[in-house]
Structure formats: structure tokens, C-alpha cells
Design a protein around this motif. Structure first.
Motif, PDB file in Angstrom:
ATOM      1  N   PRO A  55      29.277  71.672  46.424  1.00 19.17           N
ATOM      2  CA  PRO A  55      29.671  72.483  47.581  1.00 19.17           C
ATOM      3  C   PRO A  55      31.162  72.358  47.895  1.00 19.17           C
ATOM      4  CG  PRO A  55      27.600  71.371  48.022  1.00 19.17           C
ATOM      5  CD  PRO A  55      28.116  70.814  46.734  1.00 19.17           C
ATOM      6  N   LYS A  56      31.705  71.152  47.733  1.00 18.99           N
ATOM      7  CA  LYS A  56      33.121  70.943  48.032  1.00 18.99           C
ATOM      8  C   LYS A  56      34.003  71.716  47.059  1.00 18.99           C
ATOM      9  CE  LYS A  56      36.741  69.348  49.952  1.00 18.99           C
ATOM     10  NZ  LYS A  56      37.129  69.825  51.283  1.00 18.99           N
ATOM     11  N   ALA A  57      33.693  71.633  45.747  1.00 14.48           N
ATOM     12  CA  ALA A  57      34.485  72.360  44.756  1.00 14.48           C
ATOM     13  C   ALA A  57      34.378  73.863  44.977  1.00 14.48           C
ATOM     14  CB  ALA A  57      34.037  71.988  43.347  1.00 14.48           C
ATOM     15  N   ALA A  58      33.181  74.331  45.335  1.00 18.41           N
ATOM     16  CA  ALA A  58      32.988  75.762  45.591  1.00 18.41           C
ATOM     17  C   ALA A  58      33.848  76.218  46.773  1.00 18.41           C
ATOM     18  CB  ALA A  58      31.517  76.054  45.858  1.00 18.41           C
ATOM     19  N   ALA A  62      36.952  78.876  46.572  1.00 23.13           N
ATOM     20  CA  ALA A  62      36.954  80.050  47.444  1.00 23.13           C
ATOM     21  C   ALA A  62      38.244  80.122  48.250  1.00 23.13           C
ATOM     22  CB  ALA A  62      35.745  80.023  48.371  1.00 23.13           C
ATOM     23  N   ALA A  63      38.708  78.968  48.739  1.00 17.77           N
ATOM     24  CA  ALA A  63      39.956  78.929  49.505  1.00 17.77           C
ATOM     25  C   ALA A  63      41.151  79.295  48.642  1.00 17.77           C
ATOM     26  CB  ALA A  63      40.149  77.543  50.123  1.00 17.77           C
ATOM     27  N   LEU A  64      41.029  79.137  47.322  1.00 17.42           N
ATOM     28  CA  LEU A  64      42.098  79.505  46.400  1.00 17.42           C
ATOM     29  C   LEU A  64      42.105  81.002  46.109  1.00 17.42           C
ATOM     30  CD1 LEU A  64      41.785  76.530  43.902  1.00 17.42           C
ATOM     31  CD2 LEU A  64      43.785  77.030  45.321  1.00 17.42           C
ATOM     32  N   GLY A  65      41.106  81.714  46.623  1.00 16.77           N
ATOM     33  CA  GLY A  65      41.054  83.160  46.445  1.00 16.77           C
ATOM     34  C   GLY A  65      40.468  83.612  45.130  1.00 16.77           C
ATOM     35  N   ALA A 144      49.829  72.209  44.341  1.00 17.85           N
ATOM     36  CA  ALA A 144      50.114  72.354  45.768  1.00 17.85           C
ATOM     37  C   ALA A 144      49.089  73.268  46.435  1.00 17.85           C
ATOM     38  CB  ALA A 144      51.520  72.909  45.968  1.00 17.85           C
ATOM     39  N   LYS A 145      48.702  74.340  45.753  1.00 17.48           N
ATOM     40  CA  LYS A 145      47.704  75.250  46.306  1.00 17.48           C
ATOM     41  C   LYS A 145      46.332  74.578  46.392  1.00 17.48           C
ATOM     42  CE  LYS A 145      49.839  79.648  44.988  1.00 17.48           C
ATOM     43  NZ  LYS A 145      49.696  80.904  44.212  1.00 17.48           N
ATOM     44  N   VAL A 146      45.998  73.756  45.404  1.00 15.17           N
ATOM     45  CA  VAL A 146      44.715  73.044  45.452  1.00 15.17           C
ATOM     46  C   VAL A 146      44.715  72.048  46.598  1.00 15.17           C
ATOM     47  CG1 VAL A 146      43.141  71.506  44.225  1.00 15.17           C
ATOM     48  CG2 VAL A 146      44.264  73.359  42.994  1.00 15.17           C
ATOM     49  N   ALA A 148      46.375  72.277  49.375  1.00 13.81           N
ATOM     50  CA  ALA A 148      46.236  73.054  50.610  1.00 13.81           C
ATOM     51  C   ALA A 148      44.808  73.548  50.783  1.00 13.81           C
ATOM     52  CB  ALA A 148      47.206  74.237  50.592  1.00 13.81           C
ATOM     53  N   ALA A 149      44.172  73.949  49.684  1.00 15.44           N
ATOM     54  CA  ALA A 149      42.790  74.435  49.749  1.00 15.44           C
ATOM     55  C   ALA A 149      41.825  73.316  50.118  1.00 15.44           C
ATOM     56  CB  ALA A 149      42.388  75.056  48.409  1.00 15.44           C
ATOM     57  N   ILE A 150      42.097  72.111  49.631  1.00 16.10           N
ATOM     58  CA  ILE A 150      41.251  70.968  49.982  1.00 16.10           C
ATOM     59  C   ILE A 150      41.338  70.708  51.484  1.00 16.10           C
ATOM     60  CG2 ILE A 150      40.979  68.465  49.743  1.00 16.10           C
ATOM     61  CD1 ILE A 150      41.851  68.781  46.806  1.00 16.10           C
ATOM     62  N   ARG A 151      42.551  70.720  52.013  1.00 16.14           N
ATOM     63  CA  ARG A 151      42.720  70.495  53.453  1.00 16.14           C
ATOM     64  C   ARG A 151      42.048  71.621  54.252  1.00 16.14           C
ATOM     65  NH1 ARG A 151      48.149  69.315  51.694  1.00 16.14           N
ATOM     66  NH2 ARG A 151      48.575  67.069  51.744  1.00 16.14           N
ATOM     67  N   GLU A 152      42.226  72.859  53.797  1.00 12.57           N
ATOM     68  CA  GLU A 152      41.687  74.014  54.520  1.00 12.57           C
ATOM     69  C   GLU A 152      40.166  74.014  54.533  1.00 12.57           C
ATOM     70  OE1 GLU A 152      41.505  78.858  53.881  1.00 12.57           O
ATOM     71  OE2 GLU A 152      43.227  77.731  53.123  1.00 12.57           O
ATOM     72  N   SER A 153      39.563  73.552  53.453  1.00 10.14           N
ATOM     73  CA  SER A 153      38.106  73.639  53.322  1.00 10.14           C
ATOM     74  C   SER A 153      37.388  72.365  53.734  1.00 10.14           C
ATOM     75  CB  SER A 153      37.732  73.956  51.870  1.00 10.14           C
ATOM     76  OG  SER A 153      38.179  72.916  51.006  1.00 10.14           O
ATOM     77  N   THR A 154      38.137  71.373  54.228  1.00 13.90           N
ATOM     78  CA  THR A 154      37.538  70.093  54.590  1.00 13.90           C
ATOM     79  C   THR A 154      37.472  69.944  56.103  1.00 13.90           C
ATOM     80  OG1 THR A 154      38.449  69.070  52.605  1.00 13.90           O
ATOM     81  CG2 THR A 154      37.694  67.587  54.330  1.00 13.90           C
ATOM     82  N   PRO A 155      36.263  69.768  56.656  1.00 11.23           N
ATOM     83  CA  PRO A 155      36.147  69.583  58.108  1.00 11.23           C
ATOM     84  C   PRO A 155      36.512  68.161  58.513  1.00 11.23           C
ATOM     85  CG  PRO A 155      33.990  69.439  57.109  1.00 11.23           C
ATOM     86  CD  PRO A 155      34.953  69.765  55.997  1.00 11.23           C
ATOM     87  N   VAL A 156      37.766  67.804  58.241  1.00 14.73           N
ATOM     88  CA  VAL A 156      38.231  66.450  58.511  1.00 14.73           C
ATOM     89  C   VAL A 156      39.295  66.501  59.599  1.00 14.73           C
ATOM     90  CG1 VAL A 156      39.360  64.415  57.545  1.00 14.73           C
ATOM     91  CG2 VAL A 156      37.782  65.750  56.151  1.00 14.73           C
ATOM     92  N   PRO A 157      39.157  65.721  60.639  1.00  7.61           N
ATOM     93  CA  PRO A 157      40.199  65.724  61.671  1.00  7.61           C
ATOM     94  C   PRO A 157      41.484  65.113  61.141  1.00  7.61           C
ATOM     95  CG  PRO A 157      38.655  63.948  62.052  1.00  7.61           C
ATOM     96  CD  PRO A 157      38.090  64.762  60.913  1.00  7.61           C
TER      97      PRO A 157
END
Length: 302
Positions: A55-58, A62-65, A144-146, A148-157
Motif C-alpha cells: 500500500p505504501k509503494a502504491a 500515485a503521488a509521482l503521477g 527528490a521527487k520520490v 517528496a512523494a513519500i512525505r506527501e503520501s505518509t500520514p506522519v506528523p
């Protein structure tokens, strides 16, 4: 390094070996790992437990477009075929060994305490002259895009300020001892202990600490699922995850360790390039025992 791999990353490594085996090769390349991270298994009947893309990789892809299917379709024509099968040891190519090192660095730079498929994807972008590197470059995917995508897709405070979270437990019990039961609110505690007095306990969190929900693995490893700023949110998520997955889910308080990263400038002088946050300490761990009893046992961990 492999002790930091979570369950999904380990499964991807194993699947990349199967993909190489199926294609009759005597090595595992970056292309094989990219296929595994994107969820494409080798058509081998013995791999019945393969769950596909994590689920995390997916979420990161997805965040990478793009989509896993696009990555797979771009990678398949690039792969070579061998002449036989290799049931024994199949080594990594030098490029893939570097990818694993890059994945570790990505995990540290993002402040994660594990290496998941998303970090492997970040590492694959760094191997620019490899099969996976060329495929990802064509798709416009960089490290760099990956990140950013990890941060964007992670529900981490983001690192949180020092705070107090009230939890509840029976009077006379200790939150720091084995067998102590802690609850996010008074009603839940009273339901679990109808004949006992309940008292609040102020749980102190230092700057940057948060609650981490996941699955314990053999060898004192931990498969992190998600992170929360409050115990109530972590408790509810852990119960839901336990109910759905049918496995023991734990809640930890992670303690950050900040490390300064040094390098040299154009004049050859040492300078600080940045700071990496790694969560290596655990101050408290609680376990959701069953979804029907709604209990949480706690134990002190360091």
C-alpha cells in the motif's frame, strides 16, 4: 542493513530473486527489483503468499503521477533473458548493491526507522546507468521527487512539540510495568475494568516523539504502519488494524536521534550538509491484545 528492512521490502527482495530465476539469469538486477517494488511477480506457482505492491509503494507511485502498470510496461522490454535456471544463490549486481545503500540513506534522510519499498524506489532512481535508473529517468522520476512523494503520501506528523497525553489505567497499576493496561479514555478503561477505580496518567512526550503503530516481527524488528500525535488516535488505529488483519499490533513511542551529515564544499572544507533523524529509541510499547476485549498491555522498552 537488512535488519532495517520491513516485511514488504523483504518480500520485494525475495520476489526480485524469483523474477531473475524465472528469466534464467544468474544475477538479480535493478530491473528485477523495480518490477517487484511495482508489484509484478514472477509467474511461479510456489509463490502463493505474494500480496503484490505494498500500500505504501502504491501511494508513493500515485503521488509521482504514474501507475505501477506503466512502470512494469516500461521495464519489461529492458530485461534480458538467460539460458537456464538458478535454484541456488543468486547474487546482486553491483548496481543493485549500491541501490540498497542509497535506500538506507533515503530512509535516514526522511527520518524513518525502517527501509520499505518506497525507500528502495528512491534508491533505484540513484542508479542512473542501470536498467531501473534509465526507466525511471524516462518517466521523469528522480530521488527528490520520490522523497517528496513519500512525505506527501505518509500520514506522519512533522516533529511535534513536547506535550502531555492523558491515558487511563486501574489504580495501583503501573504504565511502565509488564501487565499494566493503558487506555485512551475513561469510558474504555471502565468498560474493561468495571469493578476497579480508574485514574488518569499524564504520559509525557518530549519534542519530536510520537506514537508508532505496527506489527512486531522476529528478531526485535518492527513493521511500522502509521504514526500519530495522540495515543487515542494510535489506539483506535491499532484496534482497527488488529480487527482487519487478525494479528497482534503494537503501539510504541519513538524517540528521535538527530545526526548531522557532513561533507566538503567546493574549497574542500568540511560543512554540515543537513540533519538526518533516525528513530532508534523506544520509550514505551503497548500491545492491542484482541479486537474483542479492547485491551492494551504496556511494557517499558529502551
Amino acid at each position: 542493513m537488512f535488519e532495517k528492512f520491513d516485511g514488504a521490502a523483504r518480500a520485494a527482495i525475495m520476489m526480485s530473486k524469483d523474477i531473475a530465476d524465472y528469466r534464467g539469469l544468474d544475477h538479480i538486477s535493478t530491473g528485477h527489483l523495480l518490477l517487484a517494488v511495482a508489484g509484478h511477480p514472477a509467474p511461479k506457482p510456489h509463490w502463493k503468499n505474494w500480496q503484490g505492491i505494498s500500500p505504501k509503494a502504491a501511494a508513493v507511485i500515485a503521488a509521482l503521477g504514474t501507475t505501477p502498470e506503466v512502470i512494469i510496461d516500461q521495464t519489461m522490454p529492458e530485461l534480458e533473458r538467460g539460458s537456464g535456471t538458478n535454484p541456488g544463490h543468486v547474487p546482486f549486481t553491483p548496481d543493485l548493491k549500491l541501490v540498497l545503500e542509497y535506500a538506507l540513506r533515503a530512509s535516514m534522510m526522511l527520518g524513518d526507522n525502517h527501509i520499505g519499498p518506497e525507500h528502495l524506489l528512491a534508491g533505484l532512481t540513484r542508479a542512473e546507468d542501470s536498467t531501473a535508473g534509465r526507466v525511471l529517468a524516462r518517466l521523469g522520476i528522480t530521488d527528490a521527487k520520490v522523497h517528496a512523494a513519500i512525505r506527501e503520501s505518509t500520514p506522519v506528523p512533522s516533529p511535534t512539540a513536547a506535550r502531555t497525553c492523558d491515558v487511563y489505567l486501574p489504580v495501583g497499576k503501573s504504565v511502565f510495568k509488564n501487565g499494566g493496561k493503558i487506555y485512551p479514555d475513561l469510558a474504555t478503561a471502565q468498560t474493561a475494568h468495571p469493578n476497579q477505580d480508574i485514574a488518569p496518567f499524564p504520559l509525557q512526550l518530549s519534542d519530536g516523539e510520537f506514537f508508532d503503530v505496527g506489527i512486531p516481527l522476529p528478531g526485535n524488528r518492527f513493521d511500522s504502519w502509521s504514526r500519530f500525535t495522540s495515543y487515542a488516535d494510535a489506539f483506535a488505529a491499532a484496534e482497527d488494524f488488529t480487527r482487519v488483519q487478525g494479528v497482534s499490533v503494537k503501539i510504541r513511542i519513538l524517540v528521535p536521534h538527530v545526526q548531522e551529515l557532513y561533507g566538503k564544499d567546493s574549497s574542500g572544507r568540511d560543512r554540515i550538509l543537513g540533519r538526518a533523524v533516525e528513530y532508534t529509541g523506544v520509550s514505551i510499547m503497548s500491545r492491542v491484545v484482541t479486537p474483542t476485549l479492547h485491551l492494551a498491555e504496556s511494557s517499558s522498552r529502551t
